[in-house]
Design an enzyme around this catalytic site. Structure first.
Site, PDB file in Angstrom:
ATOM      1  CB  CYS A  18      -0.953   0.043   1.177  1.00  0.00           C
ATOM      2  SG  CYS A  18      -2.151  -1.295   1.238  1.00  0.00           S
ATOM      3  CD  GLU A  28       9.475 -14.486  -1.770  1.00  0.00           C
ATOM      4  OE1 GLU A  28       9.131 -13.601  -0.974  1.00  0.00           O
ATOM      5  OE2 GLU A  28      10.653 -14.602  -2.174  1.00  0.00           O
ATOM      6  CE  LYS A  48      14.349 -14.205  -2.320  1.00  0.00           C
ATOM      7  NZ  LYS A  48      13.467 -14.393  -1.186  1.00  0.00           N
ATOM      8  NE  ARG A  52       6.670   1.528   0.128  1.00  0.00           N
ATOM      9  CZ  ARG A  52       6.894   1.427   1.431  1.00  0.00           C
ATOM     10  NH1 ARG A  52       6.215   0.558   2.143  1.00  0.00           N
ATOM     11  NH2 ARG A  52       7.789   2.179   2.028  1.00  0.00           N
ATOM     12  CD1 TRP A 109      -0.533  -6.823  -1.841  1.00  0.00           C
ATOM     13  CD2 TRP A 109      -1.193  -7.080   0.280  1.00  0.00           C
ATOM     14  NE1 TRP A 109      -0.285  -8.126  -1.471  1.00  0.00           N
ATOM     15  CE2 TRP A 109      -0.677  -8.315  -0.177  1.00  0.00           C
ATOM     16  CE3 TRP A 109      -1.671  -7.007   1.585  1.00  0.00           C
ATOM     17  CZ2 TRP A 109      -0.618  -9.446   0.626  1.00  0.00           C
ATOM     18  CZ3 TRP A 109      -1.622  -8.141   2.389  1.00  0.00           C
ATOM     19  CH2 TRP A 109      -1.096  -9.342   1.898  1.00  0.00           C
ATOM     20  CG  ASN A 153      -0.863   2.653   3.383  1.00  0.00           C
ATOM     21  OD1 ASN A 153      -1.672   2.536   2.471  1.00  0.00           O
ATOM     22  ND2 ASN A 153       0.372   3.097   3.190  1.00  0.00           N
ATOM     23  N   GLY A 154      -2.974   0.084   6.473  1.00  0.00           N
ATOM     24  CA  GLY A 154      -3.112  -0.536   7.785  1.00  0.00           C
ATOM     25  C   GLY A 154      -4.394  -1.335   7.905  1.00  0.00           C
ATOM     26  CG  HIS A 164      13.155 -38.440  10.925  1.00  0.00           C
ATOM     27  ND1 HIS A 164      13.063 -39.474  11.826  1.00  0.00           N
ATOM     28  CD2 HIS A 164      14.474 -38.096  10.886  1.00  0.00           C
ATOM     29  CE1 HIS A 164      14.257 -39.740  12.321  1.00  0.00           C
ATOM     30  NE2 HIS A 164      15.135 -38.926  11.768  1.00  0.00           N
ATOM     31  CE  LYS A 210      11.700  -5.243  -1.534  1.00  0.00           C
ATOM     32  NZ  LYS A 210      12.464  -6.495  -1.746  1.00  0.00           N
ATOM     33  CD  GLU A 234      15.746 -16.095   0.989  1.00  0.00           C
ATOM     34  OE1 GLU A 234      15.690 -15.158   0.172  1.00  0.00           O
ATOM     35  OE2 GLU A 234      14.914 -16.225   1.920  1.00  0.00           O
TER      36      GLU A 234
END
Length: 627
Positions: free
Chosen positions: A2, A507, A504, A27, A74, A110-111, A523, A622, A500
């Site tokens: 946002c 995403e 990636k 973002r 967003w 925003n929020g 396991h 973002k 990580e």
């Protein structure tokens, strides 16, 4: 996540608002809009497309004005749809008023407002009509209901009724040349106009939105409400007021902020993510530049006394930053010999923990505005843990202001939603923190210090050599693009790197990927292994190599296909079912910084082969400034 831009000027501010939104596109968002005061009425244009389409829409609809607000959204409450897009107008009271024309309040937010349902029912009972499913529209109606000729007063009174996190920008049909902003838990800045004769002022969620317009920035603090008019502004705050529910006039310092402008140019690269992957040698080099020796003061004045006092480390972070902290745990415990725990920030404050006032609380954030991490930091402080330090890429961010100590990484602006150079620079900074704590605790000899500094200085060259592996990674990516699932394996301090790598791939390519410590295969996860499930393995030449080789054989015995990033001296050879890309050199404790780069490249080129929106992956933002 946002973006807000607002302005009061004597010129048409629509081009400024649109350009500000373009600067905030990185973002992440799924709708956008702009509203202005035009010919005595509220006018707006909204779109579920990109800002470029909004720009064309405003031009076609003739939207222009001297006072206005704009937003990239967003979605949280309500699907990505035009009727849920910001700006929102007040409507009512009464359906007839809504049908005839928009009300008098325009607002962006925003929020997340936690008590929006309760407020919605109160406003409906008073005749207000809701046109969206958002929590934001509640604020517009609330301000309208409280309005009595003074927008600033109405906003202040409204904030006292809101629970949650917010940054808002509001203007009123009946008060031209006035915009009011407020913040609580979400960032908001005031830009003081510098154009000659313009007498203008600005609001934005990020100073970057105002690059090229003004470099005079005021960072609003929690509880601030700001009144913008032509050539003047003032700020009042509920925080610290002598009487609860009252506001007091406050002064906030004006800072000169040289927001990044040219840094967002793509140059010869296809996507920002690719550009940022290849910027890592420079970014890491800048982050550790000019460091001749290890000293606690690298992290701020008074760091020696803090480091001398602490008995343990608590790392708070989210997403990629959490994996950076998970890697650092291995360094801190093996090199600095200090007990370390790593917590997902969004979970930490919702469980009972055992605080220790001699804990160094370390937050990690690219933006420095991550809502969950800031909230976790405040919770840790409320438990009596006053020693705080942040690893952050933005020197002017809320996280830096909240912490006593800080190390600012030098990654530069990171546009791609999937973090790359921010991650490797965080790792470099965390390694420096490890060495500084080790020195204070008597676990770092001068010889060891010299060896580590030499290795750090060589990192940019080593990273360049890893980037040269890109053609080999591209060949793998063509095969990965046809898959829907993947496993990533690592051991020791390379297990977080496997995590990580899986993140990636998820995403940006939308391939389901999971990471495990390689010893955990038998396991449970081994049940997933077939020839259709590629297994990516991080294989440095460390103490766990032989154990890792055994885990790889477990995969081969079940018909799994291995894709191995191996150090040159591991003696792992390519053969049917085992594909090997050799890393240029083994890099000891700093190996994770090198091994993550080919995983970034694999995710990037797989996403390119699948045709996804690499820089703006679906459903993601973002900077996550809501809980």
């Amino acid at each position: 996540m946002c973006g807000i831009v607002g302005a009061v000027s004597q010129r048409n501010i629509v081009p400024i608002l649109i350009e500000g939104l373009k600067r905030l596109e990185y973002r992440g968002y799924d709708s956008c809009g702009v509203a202005v005061h035009q010919a005595g009425e509220l006018r707006r244009s909204r779109s579920t497309s990109r800002v470029a389409e909004l720009d064309a829409l405003v031009a076609a609809e003739g939207v222009e004005g001297y006072t206005g607000i704009a937003h990239t959204r967003w979605a949280t409450h309500g699907a990505p749809a035009v009727h849920n897009a910001h700006p929102h107008f007040s409507h009512g009271p009464g359906a007839e008023a809504y049908a005839s024309r928009p009300g008098r309040i325009a607002l962006v937010h925003n929020g997340i407002i936690e008590n929006h349902d309760e407020l919605r029912q109160e406003l409906i009972a008073k005749g207000y009509v809701f046109a969206s499913q958002t929590d934001t529209e509640v604020i517009a109606h609330l301000i309208d209901q409280l309005y009595d000729g003074d927008l600033f007063d109405a906003v202040k009174r409204a904030t006292l009724k809101l629970k949650g996190a917010y940054a808002i920008a509001v203007f009123c049909r009946d008060e031209p040349h006035r915009v009011v902003g407020a913040r609580e838990g979400s960032p908001l800045v005031l830009g003081v106009g510098t154009a000659e004769g313009a007498d203008e002022n600005f609001l934005a969620s990020d100073a970057m939105a105002l690059a090229g317009v003004t470099d005079q920035i005021i960072y609003l603090e929690e509880g601030d409400v700001v009144d913008l008019q032509l050539g003047k502004y003032w700020i009042e705050s509920a925080a610290g007021a002598e009487v609860p529910g009252r506001f007091a006039r406050v002064e906030r310092p004006v800072r000169t902020v040289l927001a990044h402008t040219g840094a967002a140019e793509l140059g010869p690269y296809r996507h920002y993510m690719q550009k940022e992957i290849f910027e890592q040698p420079r970014a890491v080099g800048d982050t550790i530049a000019d460091i001749e020796s290890i000293t606690p003061e690298l992290f701020g004045d008074g760091a020696y006394a803090v480091f001398k006092d602490v008995e343990q480390v608590l790392i708070l972070a989210c997403g990629t930053s959490y994996y950076a902290g998970s890697t650092a745990k291995y360094w801190l415990e093996s090199i600095a010999k200090i007990p370390t725990s790593v917590e997902i920030a969004s979970e930490y404050r919702y469980r009972d923990s055992v605080p220790n006032p001699k804990t160094l609380v370390v937050t990690i954030s690219q933006s420095g505005e991550t809502a969950d991490t800031i909230a976790a930091l405040k919770h840790a402080r409320s438990l009596g843990m006053a020693h705080t330090l942040t690893i952050c890429n933005v020197a002017t961010s809320a996280m830096v202001r909240e912490c006593k100590l800080a190390y600012i990484t030098r990654a530069g602006v990171e546009i791609g939603v999937a973090s790359t150079k921010a991650f490797t620079t965080q790792l470099a900074a965390l390694f420096l923190l490890t060495l500084a704590l080790a020195q204070v605790r008597g676990h770092l000899t001068e010889e060891q210090e010299a060896t580590h500094i030499k290795a750090l200085r060589h990192l940019p060259v080593a990273l360049q050599a890893v980037l040269a592996l890109e053609p080999q990674v591209i060949a793998w990516a063509e095969e990965f693009a046809r898959k829907e699932n993947a496993l990533f394996l690592g051991r020791g301090l390379h297990y977080p790197i496997a995590l990580e790598g899986a993140l990636k791939l998820k995403e940006i390519s939308y391939i389901h990927a999971e990471a495990y410590p390689a010893g955990e295969l038998k396991h449970g996860p081994l049940a997933l292994v077939t020839a259709a499930m590629p297994v990516v393995t991080v294989a440095p030449n460390d103490a766990l190599l032989e154990k890792l080789k055994s885990n790889m054989q477990e995969v081969r015995a079940r018909g799994g296909e291995l894709f191995v990033f191996a150090d040159a001296d591991t003696r792992i050879e390519s053969e049917p079912g085992i594909h090997v890309i050799r890393m240029p050199e083994h890099y000891g404790p700093l190996s994770p910084i090198l091994h993550v780069v080919p995983l970034q490249l694999l995710a990037y080129h797989t996403a390119c082969a699948r045709g996804t929106d690499v820089d703006k992956p679906r459903n993601l933002a973002k900077s996550v400034t809501v809980e």
